[in-house]
Motif scaffolding. Structure first.
Motif, PDB file in Angstrom:
ATOM      1  N   GLU A  53      22.685  40.094  29.264  1.00 26.30           N
ATOM      2  CA  GLU A  53      24.243  40.282  28.244  1.00 26.30           C
ATOM      3  C   GLU A  53      23.914  39.925  27.357  1.00 26.30           C
ATOM      4  O   GLU A  53      22.836  39.032  26.278  1.00 26.30           O
ATOM      5  CB  GLU A  53      25.055  39.121  28.960  1.00 26.30           C
ATOM      6  CG  GLU A  53      25.121  39.209  30.482  1.00 26.30           C
ATOM      7  CD  GLU A  53      26.398  40.747  29.916  1.00 26.30           C
ATOM      8  OE1 GLU A  53      27.555  40.934  29.248  1.00 26.30           O
ATOM      9  OE2 GLU A  53      26.710  41.632  31.096  1.00 26.30           O
ATOM     10  N   GLY A  72      24.945  49.868  32.683  1.00 28.14           N
ATOM     11  CA  GLY A  72      26.428  49.578  31.798  1.00 28.14           C
ATOM     12  C   GLY A  72      25.893  50.960  30.781  1.00 28.14           C
ATOM     13  O   GLY A  72      27.667  51.559  30.468  1.00 28.14           O
ATOM     14  N   THR A 129      27.913  35.581  35.183  1.00 28.32           N
ATOM     15  CA  THR A 129      28.707  36.062  36.003  1.00 28.32           C
ATOM     16  C   THR A 129      28.363  37.235  36.258  1.00 28.32           C
ATOM     17  O   THR A 129      28.505  38.450  36.727  1.00 28.32           O
ATOM     18  CB  THR A 129      30.463  35.921  35.229  1.00 28.32           C
ATOM     19  OG1 THR A 129      30.252  34.623  34.962  1.00 28.32           O
ATOM     20  CG2 THR A 129      31.168  36.088  36.031  1.00 28.32           C
ATOM     21  N   SER A 130      28.436  38.495  35.029  1.00 29.38           N
ATOM     22  CA  SER A 130      28.426  39.977  35.308  1.00 29.38           C
ATOM     23  C   SER A 130      27.195  39.898  35.937  1.00 29.38           C
ATOM     24  O   SER A 130      26.400  41.318  37.004  1.00 29.38           O
ATOM     25  CB  SER A 130      28.843  40.974  34.069  1.00 29.38           C
ATOM     26  OG  SER A 130      27.422  40.961  33.172  1.00 29.38           O
ATOM     27  N   SER A 177      27.013  39.938  40.139  1.00 33.72           N
ATOM     28  CA  SER A 177      27.805  40.404  40.313  1.00 33.72           C
ATOM     29  C   SER A 177      26.876  41.893  40.958  1.00 33.72           C
ATOM     30  O   SER A 177      27.081  42.246  41.851  1.00 33.72           O
ATOM     31  CB  SER A 177      29.559  41.126  39.348  1.00 33.72           C
ATOM     32  OG  SER A 177      29.952  42.264  40.246  1.00 33.72           O
TER      33      SER A 177
END
Length: 183
Positions: free
Chosen positions: A42, A67, A90-91, A94
């Motif tokens: 990120e 992505g 968080t991403s 996941s």
């Protein structure tokens, strides 16, 4: 300006000297065994990941960035490299859970050896650099935010690509041939 530049380089050298060679070797071995390599991060960590993915592509690896619209599904013999200073994005958590379900391998580059992602990762390189969190165990730095982590990761991942390809006599020719030419 020169004094600041030299101080940054000194800080990066101190981080590099503390890296664990065994962690880097295990990480590199997993990259070499993979059918395909996926990279995720990120913010600026994601940018460092994209730079890493580009170098791997130049070196002939089959690599994708999480992505992007052309990124396929991850499979059993693939590897996902996640870059996260905190180890708790968080991403990325996941995506890590999906990697585990698929039977692929999760590799992590982080400052946090005891994070949620590090507990899921098959191999972790702990980079002892400062992040935007400025936790007590992080080194002092003249740099703002996570600059020290990002710069350290960029140099580390470039060093890994160099190490993976140094035995290839044609690597400079090959990488130049793989370089983008549509401009």
């Amino acid at each position: 300006m020169k004094k600041t530049h030299l101080k940054i380089l000194e800080e990066l050298k101190q981080v590099a000297e503390q890296l664990d060679e065994n962690q880097i070797e295990s990480f590199s071995n997993e990259l070499n065994k993979a059918d395909r390599i996926f990279v995720a991060g990120e913010g600026r960590s994601g940018l460092m990941g994209k730079a890493f993915a580009m170098r791997l592509m130049h070196a002939g690896y089959d690599v994708f960035v999480k992505g992007e619209t052309i990124t396929p599904s991850i499979q059993k013999n693939d590897v996902l490299v996640e870059i996260s200073g905190s180890g708790n994005s968080t991403s990325l958590l996941s995506a890590a859970e999906q990697v585990k379900k698929s039977g692929a391998t999760l590799l992590l580059v982080t400052t946090a050896a005891d994070s949620e992602l590090s507990h899921l990762a098959d191999e972790t390189i702990q980079v002892p650099a400062a992040t935007k969190l400025r936790r007590p165990e992080e080194p002092a730095t003249i740099q703002p935010m996570g600059n020290q982590f990002d710069q350290s990761v960029h140099i580390l991942l470039d060093a890994i690509v160099i190490s993976l390809t140094q035995s290839r006599d044609d690597i400079n020719y090959y990488m130049k041939r793989q370089h983008e030419n549509l401009d």
